[in-house]
Design a protein around this motif. Structure first.
Motif, PDB file in Angstrom:
ATOM      1  N   THR A 140      78.631  27.126 119.470  1.00 38.65           N
ATOM      2  CA  THR A 140      77.383  27.806 119.795  1.00 38.65           C
ATOM      3  C   THR A 140      77.630  28.900 120.832  1.00 38.65           C
ATOM      4  N   ILE A 141      78.451  28.578 121.833  1.00 37.94           N
ATOM      5  CA  ILE A 141      78.775  29.586 122.855  1.00 37.94           C
ATOM      6  C   ILE A 141      79.474  30.782 122.196  1.00 37.94           C
ATOM      7  N   LEU A 142      80.428  30.498 121.313  1.00 38.46           N
ATOM      8  CA  LEU A 142      81.145  31.588 120.625  1.00 38.46           C
ATOM      9  C   LEU A 142      80.190  32.427 119.780  1.00 38.46           C
ATOM     10  N   ALA A 143      79.235  31.746 119.097  1.00 33.91           N
ATOM     11  CA  ALA A 143      78.280  32.470 118.256  1.00 33.91           C
ATOM     12  C   ALA A 143      77.439  33.418 119.113  1.00 33.91           C
ATOM     13  N   LEU A 144      76.983  32.909 120.289  1.00 31.44           N
ATOM     14  CA  LEU A 144      76.174  33.756 121.167  1.00 31.44           C
ATOM     15  C   LEU A 144      77.021  34.904 121.720  1.00 31.44           C
ATOM     16  N   MET A 145      78.297  34.636 121.980  1.00 29.82           N
ATOM     17  CA  MET A 145      79.178  35.704 122.447  1.00 29.82           C
ATOM     18  C   MET A 145      79.355  36.769 121.358  1.00 29.82           C
ATOM     19  N   ARG A 146      79.458  36.315 120.099  1.00 30.68           N
ATOM     20  CA  ARG A 146      79.612  37.250 118.985  1.00 30.68           C
ATOM     21  C   ARG A 146      78.408  38.180 118.872  1.00 30.68           C
ATOM     22  N   LEU A 147      77.221  37.669 119.283  1.00 32.80           N
ATOM     23  CA  LEU A 147      75.988  38.445 119.159  1.00 32.80           C
ATOM     24  C   LEU A 147      75.624  39.125 120.472  1.00 32.80           C
TER      25      LEU A 147
ATOM     26  N   ALA B 275      87.389  23.431 114.786  1.00 29.90           N
ATOM     27  CA  ALA B 275      86.039  23.305 114.225  1.00 29.90           C
ATOM     28  C   ALA B 275      85.107  24.345 114.841  1.00 29.90           C
ATOM     29  N   ALA B 276      85.273  24.602 116.155  1.00 36.71           N
ATOM     30  CA  ALA B 276      84.401  25.566 116.848  1.00 36.71           C
ATOM     31  C   ALA B 276      84.471  26.939 116.195  1.00 36.71           C
ATOM     32  N   ALA B 277      85.668  27.331 115.759  1.00 34.60           N
ATOM     33  CA  ALA B 277      85.825  28.649 115.144  1.00 34.60           C
ATOM     34  C   ALA B 277      85.003  28.752 113.861  1.00 34.60           C
ATOM     35  N   TYR B 278      85.068  27.701 113.041  1.00 37.01           N
ATOM     36  CA  TYR B 278      84.285  27.701 111.798  1.00 37.01           C
ATOM     37  C   TYR B 278      82.789  27.609 112.103  1.00 37.01           C
ATOM     38  N   MET B 279      82.441  26.705 113.037  1.00 38.52           N
ATOM     39  CA  MET B 279      81.026  26.486 113.326  1.00 38.52           C
ATOM     40  C   MET B 279      80.392  27.720 113.957  1.00 38.52           C
ATOM     41  N   ALA B 280      81.173  28.456 114.738  1.00 37.70           N
ATOM     42  CA  ALA B 280      80.639  29.666 115.380  1.00 37.70           C
ATOM     43  C   ALA B 280      80.131  30.645 114.325  1.00 37.70           C
ATOM     44  N   GLU B 281      80.919  30.844 113.269  1.00 33.24           N
ATOM     45  CA  GLU B 281      80.503  31.768 112.220  1.00 33.24           C
ATOM     46  C   GLU B 281      79.257  31.267 111.502  1.00 33.24           C
TER      47      GLU B 281
ATOM     48  N   ALA C  44      75.519  33.121 111.635  1.00 37.61           N
ATOM     49  CA  ALA C  44      74.771  33.456 110.424  1.00 37.61           C
ATOM     50  C   ALA C  44      73.375  32.839 110.479  1.00 37.61           C
ATOM     51  N   GLY C  45      73.283  31.606 111.012  1.00 36.87           N
ATOM     52  CA  GLY C  45      71.989  30.940 111.122  1.00 36.87           C
ATOM     53  C   GLY C  45      71.054  31.676 112.068  1.00 36.87           C
ATOM     54  N   ILE C  46      71.582  32.116 113.207  1.00 39.35           N
ATOM     55  CA  ILE C  46      70.766  32.859 114.178  1.00 39.35           C
ATOM     56  C   ILE C  46      70.275  34.157 113.549  1.00 39.35           C
ATOM     57  N   GLN C  47      71.167  34.827 112.807  1.00 38.66           N
ATOM     58  CA  GLN C  47      70.776  36.101 112.207  1.00 38.66           C
ATOM     59  C   GLN C  47      69.805  35.907 111.045  1.00 38.66           C
ATOM     60  N   ALA C  48      69.762  34.679 110.503  1.00 30.73           N
ATOM     61  CA  ALA C  48      68.851  34.421 109.390  1.00 30.73           C
ATOM     62  C   ALA C  48      67.422  34.157 109.871  1.00 30.73           C
TER      63      ALA C  48
ATOM     64  N   ALA D  15      67.510  28.287 113.934  1.00 28.08           N
ATOM     65  CA  ALA D  15      68.837  28.562 113.375  1.00 28.08           C
ATOM     66  C   ALA D  15      69.528  27.254 113.010  1.00 28.08           C
ATOM     67  N   PHE D  16      69.377  26.224 113.858  1.00 31.19           N
ATOM     68  CA  PHE D  16      70.051  24.960 113.571  1.00 31.19           C
ATOM     69  C   PHE D  16      69.483  24.282 112.337  1.00 31.19           C
ATOM     70  N   ARG D  17      68.180  24.449 112.104  1.00 39.35           N
ATOM     71  CA  ARG D  17      67.622  23.900 110.869  1.00 39.35           C
ATOM     72  C   ARG D  17      68.248  24.567 109.654  1.00 39.35           C
ATOM     73  N   ILE D  18      68.510  25.865 109.777  1.00 37.57           N
ATOM     74  CA  ILE D  18      69.097  26.599 108.654  1.00 37.57           C
ATOM     75  C   ILE D  18      70.534  26.140 108.406  1.00 37.57           C
TER      76      ILE D  18
END
Lengths: 264, 279
Positions: free
Chosen positions: A77-84, A142-148, A152-156, A184-187
């Motif tokens: 989740t931290i990585l995903a937020l960093m990506r955005l 796992a974090a690397a895969y989950m981040a992506e 995608a969920g946040i952007q959806a 996003a987590f529901r998605i």
């Protein structure tokens, strides 16, 4: 003889059933059932595996999986937020991490955490022993895969959700935390469950860390029994033990999806 | 943050907004007085929604200044979250939070932003649900509501923050025709209660009956504005006339048939003030 269309269809379907039944019958007749039962289904060996396979092996598999999943979820989740993020260096670091760790075998990362780090920093210890090492070792990948997935969920989540939250006076952070991320987590529940199932299976890699009788998990336990009894039955039991975890998991997720479908 | 009651609720000076090479707003000067209800009408692409979104700073103006209740929104150092607490925004697509019950949709910002306790937030939420006629829907989820109910819940959500100004961005455009009346009735009541409102709408009957002033926009500029009976009843500009003829039922134009003049705007079909469905 000219066949009508319905007759041709019935004939084709009948042939397919015939082929199927023929193959099954051949297998049933040709197989050496006594030898198969002796190699894969020795009741005395099955009995001797209980209760340890449940109380120790299965329990440890679940613990390692949950540990790695929790680590991966938080870090992902931290990585995903960093990506955005609006801060470019955060995006660079997160992208580099994701690309790197998606390209490395989980086993190599596990070696790195289990042996590389202790050699590099002998005065420090990874908290939690084998559990900590495997949670971090598998969680890093796992974090690397989950981040992506999470990105995608946040952007959806529709842009209007963030706008509505901001117009109510919420800060970007509060809107993200209370409005966008929960949606996003529901998605991403279905893809994250896939990750959980993958981690359940990857937890078998724990054996490379040198597990003891207390920290043994399903695969290692099955293999030890295999060596001990020189019989394949323990592998069958170990396989069933994994299904005991993964099949109900799929069911739970189906329920969750239905429940959230109502609230979307 | 200081609010000066004597100043207009909204002041816009020489506002420009471009999206890349596309100039959407080309110098808007505009005011909404305290307690005034202003309807902004105009063809699609005229910039009216962009204007409304600029007021709440959902769009960053390219040039020009905007004040809301005396606070300059275009000041780079504006405490935007604080100013937005005083502004309610209602969207065409409702934008209710689908993962929260209706009640929690109304309480979440009260609790997170205004730091109200649960009991107080719920009391205010229920009072506002009553105001929009949704008392029995507090525990429903947005997906279980009709479009009209969702939009009324969204209005109640904004009202729960006790704003001084309400912005409406085509609030009925996404609704089935038979649900439009419910939402307009709520908005009319709000106007009668003295709320300052800026409404982008295609509902000419609402504009005529409820607005204190109607603003007609076209091509990124304000073409004309004034009391509804003037702008809608006797428009001065050809562009306004052409727009009104197109919006209102074209068959009425044929009935008016005055061949050598541009057609006078047809009568606006009146909508009953209260056509909500009583279950």
């Amino acid at each position: 003889m000219k066949l009508r269309r319905r007759q041709r269809e019935r004939l084709s379907l009948g042939l397919q059933y015939l082929v199927f039944i023929a193959i099954i019958a051949t297998v049933l007749v040709a197989a050496d059932w006594d030898r198969l039962a002796d190699a894969f289904f020795r009741v005395d060996i099955i009995k001797s595996m209980f209760p340890t396979i449940i109380t120790v092996a299965l329990r440890n598999t679940v613990l390692y999986t949950l540990g790695a999943f929790a680590f991966g979820l938080v870090f992902g989740t931290i990585l995903a937020l960093m990506r955005l993020s609006r801060v470019a260096p955060y995006r660079w670091v997160a992208t580099a991490y994701i690309e790197l760790f998606r390209g490395l075998p989980a086993l190599l990362v596990l070696f790195l955490v289990g042996y590389g780090i202790p050699i590099a920093f002998p005065e420090r210890e990874i908290p939690g022993g084998v559990f900590g090492s495997i949670a971090i070792g598998l969680g890093l990948t796992a974090a690397a895969y989950m981040a992506e997935t999470i990105r995608a969920g946040i952007q959806a989540v529709p842009k209007g959700q963030m706008e509505a939250a901001r117009t109510l006076g919420m800060s970007h952070f509060t809107a993200m935390r209370t409005i966008v991320i929960p949606q996003a987590f529901r998605i991403v529940i279905p893809p994250l469950t896939n990750e959980l199932i993958l981690l359940t299976k990857d937890s078998s890699l724990a054996y490379v860390l040198g597990v003891t009788a207390q920290t043994i998990e399903i695969t290692k336990f099955g293999r030890d029994m295999l060596n001990d009894r020189v019989n394949a039955t323990p592998l069958l039991v170990a396989g069933l033990a994994y299904l005991v975890i993964t099949l109900p998991l799929s069911q739970v997720v189906r329920r969750l999806e239905l429940r959230y479908a109502k609230a979307r | 943050m200081t609010t000066t009651p004597s100043r207009p609720a909204v002041e816009i000076r020489d506002l420009h907004k471009s999206f890349g090479p596309l100039k959407v707003l080309k110098g808007i000067d505009f005011e909404v007085g305290q307690g005034e209800v202003v309807c902004v009408i105009g063809p699609s692409g005229s910039g009216k929604s962009t204007l409304l979104r600029c007021v709440d700073l959902l769009e960053e103006p390219t040039a020009g200044k905007i004040w809301v209740n005396g606070v300059e929104m275009t000041d780079p150092d504006v405490e935007i979250d604080a100013v937005r607490r005083g502004i309610g925004m209602v969207f065409q697509s409702f934008n209710l939070f689908p993962h929260l019950s209706v009640l929690n949709n109304l309480t979440i910002a009260q609790r997170r932003v205004l730091r109200r306790g649960r009991a107080e937030a719920e009391r205010i939420a229920r009072a506002n649900l009553e105001r929009v006629g949704l008392t029995d829907k507090a525990d429903a989820f947005p997906a279980q509501l009709s479009g009209g109910q969702q939009q009324r819940a969204a209005i109640a959500r904004s009202l729960s923050m006790e704003p001084k100004l309400m912005l409406f961005d085509e609030p009925t455009s996404a609704l089935d025709p038979e649900l439009v009346g419910d939402v307009l009735t709520v908005m009319r009541k709000l106007a009668e209660d003295g709320m300052t409102m800026m409404v982008v709408t295609h509902e000419m009957a609402f504009a005529r009956d409820v607005a204190d002033r109607v603003v007609f926009m076209d091509g990124g500029v304000v073409v004309e504005q004034g009391p509804p009976q003037e702008v809608l009843g006797a428009p001065k500009h050809e562009r306004t006339r052409a727009f009104l003829s197109r919006v209102l039922d074209p068959t009425h134009v044929a009935h008016l048939g005055q061949p050598d003049q541009s057609p006078a705007p047809p009568q606006i079909p009146s909508r009953p003030a209260d056509d909500r469905h009583h279950p």
